[in-house]
Scaffold this motif. Structure first.
Motif, mmCIF file in Angstrom:
data_model
loop_
_atom_site.group_PDB
_atom_site.id
_atom_site.type_symbol
_atom_site.label_atom_id
_atom_site.label_comp_id
_atom_site.label_asym_id
_atom_site.label_seq_id
_atom_site.Cartn_x
_atom_site.Cartn_y
_atom_site.Cartn_z
ATOM 1 N N ASP A 32 0.858 -1.177 0.000
ATOM 2 C CA ASP A 32 0.000 0.000 0.000
ATOM 3 C C ASP A 32 0.900 1.235 0.000
ATOM 4 O OD1 ASP A 32 -1.862 1.959 0.276
ATOM 5 O OD2 ASP A 32 -2.672 1.257 2.183
ATOM 6 N N LEU A 33 0.851 2.004 -1.065
ATOM 7 C CA LEU A 33 1.742 3.146 -1.226
ATOM 8 C C LEU A 33 1.128 4.448 -0.722
ATOM 9 C CD1 LEU A 33 2.964 2.409 -4.875
ATOM 10 C CD2 LEU A 33 3.725 1.380 -2.724
ATOM 11 N N LEU A 98 7.150 0.415 -4.732
ATOM 12 C CA LEU A 98 7.284 0.646 -3.297
ATOM 13 C C LEU A 98 8.496 1.527 -3.007
ATOM 14 C CD1 LEU A 98 6.699 0.099 -0.288
ATOM 15 C CD2 LEU A 98 8.107 -1.975 -0.515
ATOM 16 N N CYS A 99 9.628 1.187 -3.584
ATOM 17 C CA CYS A 99 10.849 1.956 -3.325
ATOM 18 C C CYS A 99 10.740 3.377 -3.871
ATOM 19 C CB CYS A 99 12.057 1.232 -3.906
ATOM 20 S SG CYS A 99 12.490 -0.278 -2.990
ATOM 21 N N SER A 103 10.994 6.629 -1.631
ATOM 22 C CA SER A 103 11.932 7.663 -2.072
ATOM 23 C C SER A 103 11.258 9.023 -2.136
ATOM 24 C CB SER A 103 12.513 7.295 -3.439
ATOM 25 O OG SER A 103 13.390 8.309 -3.914
ATOM 26 N N LEU A 104 10.034 9.071 -2.633
ATOM 27 C CA LEU A 104 9.275 10.320 -2.679
ATOM 28 C C LEU A 104 9.038 10.865 -1.276
ATOM 29 C CD1 LEU A 104 6.493 9.596 -5.342
ATOM 30 C CD2 LEU A 104 8.317 11.279 -5.537
ATOM 31 N N GLU A 204 7.848 -3.241 5.299
ATOM 32 C CA GLU A 204 7.066 -3.588 4.112
ATOM 33 C C GLU A 204 7.530 -4.890 3.473
ATOM 34 O OE1 GLU A 204 4.453 -2.033 3.094
ATOM 35 O OE2 GLU A 204 4.554 -0.009 3.929
ATOM 36 N N LEU A 205 8.817 -5.173 3.564
ATOM 37 C CA LEU A 205 9.414 -6.284 2.823
ATOM 38 C C LEU A 205 9.731 -7.497 3.701
ATOM 39 C CD1 LEU A 205 11.761 -4.091 0.610
ATOM 40 C CD2 LEU A 205 9.792 -5.423 -0.202
ATOM 41 N N GLY A 206 9.138 -7.563 4.885
ATOM 42 C CA GLY A 206 9.310 -8.760 5.712
ATOM 43 C C GLY A 206 10.598 -8.812 6.494
#
Length: 222
Positions: A32-33, A98-99, A103-104, A204-206
């Motif tokens: 979820d962004l 996601l990255c 980054s934003l 987010e990535l476990g």
């Protein structure tokens, strides 16, 4: 086992550098962004990306390297600029998306590299001019001597002008299984912000293996 590091010469010239690294071996693609995009919108409200301290620090670094900051933008500035104008984030691949969103939110450039296409150790260093960089269009370029590149043991450059442009060779694509994520910052609160960024991506990535690198501890083994 291979390692990722920044060259001693780069640390000498940019002692304020704070790199964060994650080694991700699995991802499910359900991210979820929204919250990251909302943070980016808030940070850009009433201002532009060029006024953010994270971006100003990279602009100073590019000037120090002899590059025009308005011609060659770090990846996070380019993303923020596009986001401010279009109000959307281009969708490429779940992990890339996601990255890019993170980054934003942090205004910090984040590189995502497919480790299957990197030969041996990876070092961020000054180019000799003999490295080969594969563009997304399939053309081979040779970075200018003294340009900062991500170079592997085979002499392949996986990024040009430091955080300006990644290579098509190690770009994440369908079928990518293992990635190395690198975030780099130079601004005053970089240590705190990169640590927060790495923590956010880790959640987010476990919770993959990760590290914050330094001049005295510059290597990450993967």
């Amino acid at each position: 086992m291979s390692t990722f590091r920044h060259a001693d010469a780069l640390w000498a010239d940019f002692p304020q550098l704070v790199p964060g690294v994650l080694h991700v071996e699995s991802f499910d693609g359900t991210y979820d962004l929204t919250k990251y995009l909302e943070i980016a919108e808030q940070r850009l409200d009433g201002t532009t990306e060029t006024q953010l301290p994270e971006i100003q620090a990279w602009r100073r670094a590019y000037t120090q390297l002899g590059l025009k900051p308005t011609q060659y933008r770090c990846a996070s500035e380019a993303l923020l600029r596009r986001f401010r104008k279009d109000k959307v984030l281009p969708r490429i691949h779940p992990v890339i998306d996601l990255c890019n969103a993170v980054s934003l939110a942090y205004a910090i450039p984040v590189a995502v590299l497919d480790l299957a296409h990197i030969a041996g150790d990876l070092e961020v260093r000054y180019a000799t001019g003999r490295e080969e960089y594969l563009t997304f269009g399939g053309e081979v370029e040779h970075p200018q001597p003294g340009e900062v590149v991500f170079a592997d043991e085979a002499g392949q450059a996986h990024a040009r002008r430091w955080t300006n442009r990644q290579s098509g060779r190690s770009a994440v694509r369908e079928g990518t299984q293992t990635v190395l994520i690198v975030a780099e910052a130079l601004h005053e609160t970089a240590a705190e912000d990169v640590s927060s960024l790495v923590s956010a991506l880790g959640q987010e990535l476990g919770q993959p293996r990760s590290a914050i690198l330094s001049r005295t501890g510059p290597e990450f083994a993967y």
